[in-house]
Enzyme design. Sequence first.
Site, PDB file in Angstrom:
ATOM      1  N   ILE A  74       0.847  -1.186   0.000  1.00  0.00           N
ATOM      2  CA  ILE A  74       0.000   0.000   0.000  1.00  0.00           C
ATOM      3  C   ILE A  74       0.887   1.242   0.000  1.00  0.00           C
ATOM      4  O   ILE A  74       1.774   1.378   0.842  1.00  0.00           O
ATOM      5  CB  ILE A  74      -0.905  -0.008   1.241  1.00  0.00           C
ATOM      6  CG1 ILE A  74      -1.769  -1.281   1.259  1.00  0.00           C
ATOM      7  CG2 ILE A  74      -1.787   1.230   1.288  1.00  0.00           C
ATOM      8  CD1 ILE A  74      -2.417  -1.555   2.605  1.00  0.00           C
ATOM      9  N   GLU A 133       1.321  -1.887   4.459  1.00  0.00           N
ATOM     10  CA  GLU A 133       1.879  -0.596   4.083  1.00  0.00           C
ATOM     11  C   GLU A 133       3.245  -0.806   3.456  1.00  0.00           C
ATOM     12  O   GLU A 133       4.145  -1.379   4.063  1.00  0.00           O
ATOM     13  CB  GLU A 133       1.988   0.311   5.310  1.00  0.00           C
ATOM     14  CG  GLU A 133       2.427   1.716   4.968  1.00  0.00           C
ATOM     15  CD  GLU A 133       2.478   2.609   6.197  1.00  0.00           C
ATOM     16  OE1 GLU A 133       2.833   3.792   6.040  1.00  0.00           O
ATOM     17  OE2 GLU A 133       2.159   2.121   7.291  1.00  0.00           O
ATOM     18  N   CYS A 134       3.410  -0.326   2.230  1.00  0.00           N
ATOM     19  CA  CYS A 134       4.599  -0.640   1.444  1.00  0.00           C
ATOM     20  C   CYS A 134       5.895  -0.271   2.150  1.00  0.00           C
ATOM     21  O   CYS A 134       6.856  -1.029   2.149  1.00  0.00           O
ATOM     22  CB  CYS A 134       4.521   0.061   0.090  1.00  0.00           C
ATOM     23  SG  CYS A 134       5.895  -0.309  -1.017  1.00  0.00           S
ATOM     24  N   PHE A 135       5.933   0.910   2.775  1.00  0.00           N
ATOM     25  CA  PHE A 135       7.176   1.373   3.368  1.00  0.00           C
ATOM     26  C   PHE A 135       7.320   0.980   4.836  1.00  0.00           C
ATOM     27  O   PHE A 135       8.225   1.417   5.519  1.00  0.00           O
ATOM     28  CB  PHE A 135       7.304   2.891   3.184  1.00  0.00           C
ATOM     29  CG  PHE A 135       7.488   3.264   1.733  1.00  0.00           C
ATOM     30  CD1 PHE A 135       8.711   3.099   1.115  1.00  0.00           C
ATOM     31  CD2 PHE A 135       6.422   3.729   0.980  1.00  0.00           C
ATOM     32  CE1 PHE A 135       8.885   3.407  -0.225  1.00  0.00           C
ATOM     33  CE2 PHE A 135       6.578   4.045  -0.360  1.00  0.00           C
ATOM     34  CZ  PHE A 135       7.819   3.885  -0.969  1.00  0.00           C
ATOM     35  N   LYS A 150      13.015   1.194   5.012  1.00  0.00           N
ATOM     36  CA  LYS A 150      12.687   1.053   3.602  1.00  0.00           C
ATOM     37  C   LYS A 150      12.528   2.412   2.931  1.00  0.00           C
ATOM     38  O   LYS A 150      11.829   3.295   3.421  1.00  0.00           O
ATOM     39  CB  LYS A 150      11.408   0.235   3.430  1.00  0.00           C
ATOM     40  CG  LYS A 150      11.043  -0.017   1.967  1.00  0.00           C
ATOM     41  CD  LYS A 150       9.900  -1.008   1.851  1.00  0.00           C
ATOM     42  CE  LYS A 150       9.484  -1.218   0.412  1.00  0.00           C
ATOM     43  NZ  LYS A 150       8.423  -2.232   0.261  1.00  0.00           N
TER      44      LYS A 150
END
Length: 218
Positions: A74, A133-135, A150
């Site tokens: 995300i 959540e991507c990060f 990240k």
Amino acid sequence: MLTQLDLWMDQTTRDGPTNMAVDEWLLRHVETPVLRVYGWEPGWGSYGYFVPDEEAAAVMPGLQRVRRWTGGGIVDHRNDWTYTLVVPRADPLAELKGGESYRLIHEALVAALREEGVDCRLSGERTVARGGECFGLAVEHDVIDADGKKLAGAGQRRTAGGLLHQGSVAGCQSPSLGPRLADLLSESCQEVTLEIPNATIAASIGSRYGRSEWQLRR
């Protein structure tokens, strides 16, 4: 890595469904690899193909959101640097396994960020994350900063037409990162401006990216 590459510094900010439709159009029609650097209209986020819509809504409350055709997590696009690399099937990069192409592209991104003065590196072996959540969590071959946080991730999809790699760098707005990355990805690159067929894009939005059925698909 690539013999030739077209760099498209796309100056038009678009909403989520339109950005996704443009990337799909590129994958279906370009004959030369294209690096597209682009922006979003305010208030948009995106989430990977395998992430449930309700999870994306919980992570990005108040944001409009679009489901990507690629994997990954995300992403809040309000303060990131977003790019797409499209590689037609005829190019050897498109034939590599997912982990290998992911690594090679991110090695070039690390080198480009270092030229920008960013202290970063590739992450090592990590557990594969389904979504989230991507990060929030780096997976193998993501880009991390000096503290191990990240910094950049991506999602990929392969079709009969080639490779679609959609990536994001958190907190970055550098206008020179696109040309740096293009140079590092290819032996020869040129900047281009592509004309997108509006009717085709509108049809893609109407049949896929703008439909609630697409957003809620499992």
